[in-house]
Design an enzyme around this catalytic site. Structure first.
Site, PDB file in Angstrom:
ATOM      1  N   ASN A   1      -2.987  -0.525  -8.012  1.00 24.78           N
ATOM      2  CA  ASN A   1      -3.126   0.803  -7.434  1.00 24.78           C
ATOM      3  C   ASN A   1      -2.391   1.795  -8.335  1.00 24.78           C
ATOM      4  OD1 ASN A   1      -2.935   3.149  -5.823  1.00 24.78           O
ATOM      5  ND2 ASN A   1      -2.976   1.920  -3.961  1.00 24.78           N
TER       6      ASN A   1
ATOM      7  N   HIS B   1     -12.237  -1.007  -0.383  1.00 19.88           N
ATOM      8  CA  HIS B   1     -11.195  -1.698  -1.150  1.00 19.88           C
ATOM      9  C   HIS B   1     -10.124  -2.170  -0.184  1.00 19.88           C
ATOM     10  CE1 HIS B   1     -10.298   2.600  -0.995  1.00 19.88           C
ATOM     11  NE2 HIS B   1      -9.003   2.293  -1.047  1.00 19.88           N
TER      12      HIS B   1
ATOM     13  N   HIS C   1      -6.186  -3.448   0.326  1.00 17.57           N
ATOM     14  CA  HIS C   1      -4.851  -3.351  -0.262  1.00 17.57           C
ATOM     15  C   HIS C   1      -4.062  -4.629  -0.034  1.00 17.57           C
ATOM     16  CE1 HIS C   1      -4.942   1.061  -0.957  1.00 17.57           C
ATOM     17  NE2 HIS C   1      -5.836   1.015   0.024  1.00 17.57           N
TER      18      HIS C   1
END
Length: 191
Positions: free
Chosen positions: A80, A150, A152
């Protein structure tokens, strides 16, 4: 302006700086790189696939430039750019798809396997004590890039919720993202 108390840990120019307002006993930690995230830099303006979507663009770049740690058949693992903690990864399907219910069986399988592998790699590199794992579905739920799903994987350590994020609204990352990518890529499980 009231002078800020001097500290042996702070250079003089950081203690007394014109234009920072009324002095107080707190050192201001500037994180100007966060403005790119706050202002939406590189954030797609539409839900469509293509060059406006960073998750569609990244697989076309070299892994080191894109911060891609590992590639599977239907999804990839990438650091990220605006991490919550060091080693914060995202698992992204190659296909531009917004909703979890729209994933193929292969995409679900790859994201699940990448989650396990990410946890193993992060533990090997930094001995994480735990993880926050999840995804925000839709802009209203907090998805920064709602058009491209997406997941995490955020490493956690005992005591990582110190005063910096709570009081200072600041994250301290002790390592450059390129260095973190190299460590994780080297430690990524081969299974």
């Amino acid at each position: 302006m009231t002078d800020t108390p001097e500290s042996p840990y702070q250079p003089e120019e950081l203690v007394r700086q014109d234009g920072v307002g009324v002095g107080d006993p707190f050192l201001r930690l500037w994180t100007p790189h966060r403005m790119a995230y706050i202002e939406g830099e590189n954030k797609p303006t539409s839900m469509d696939a293509g060059s406006g979507c960073p998750f569609c663009r990244l697989p076309g770049l070299p892994d080191t430039d894109a911060l891609i740690v590992h590639r599977a058949e239907a999804a990839y693992a990438v650091l990220n750019l605006y991490p919550y903690n060091p080693g914060h990864l995202m698992l992204v399907p190659y296909r531009h798809v917004a909703d979890y219910t729209e994933l193929t069986a292969d995409e679900v399988s790859d994201i699940a396997a990448l989650t396990q592998q990410a946890m193993l790699a992060v533990r090997a590199v930094s001995d994480a004590h735990g993880f926050n794992i999840g995804m925000n579905q839709g802009e209203i739920a907090g998805a920064g890039i709602a058009g491209h799903l997406h997941q995490h994987v955020v490493p956690r350590w005992s005591g990582d919720g110190n005063f910096m994020p709570v009081i200072g609204h600041t994250k301290v990352l002790p390592q450059l993202l390129a260095d973190t990518r190299a460590l994780l890529a080297k430690s990524w499980p081969t299974t």
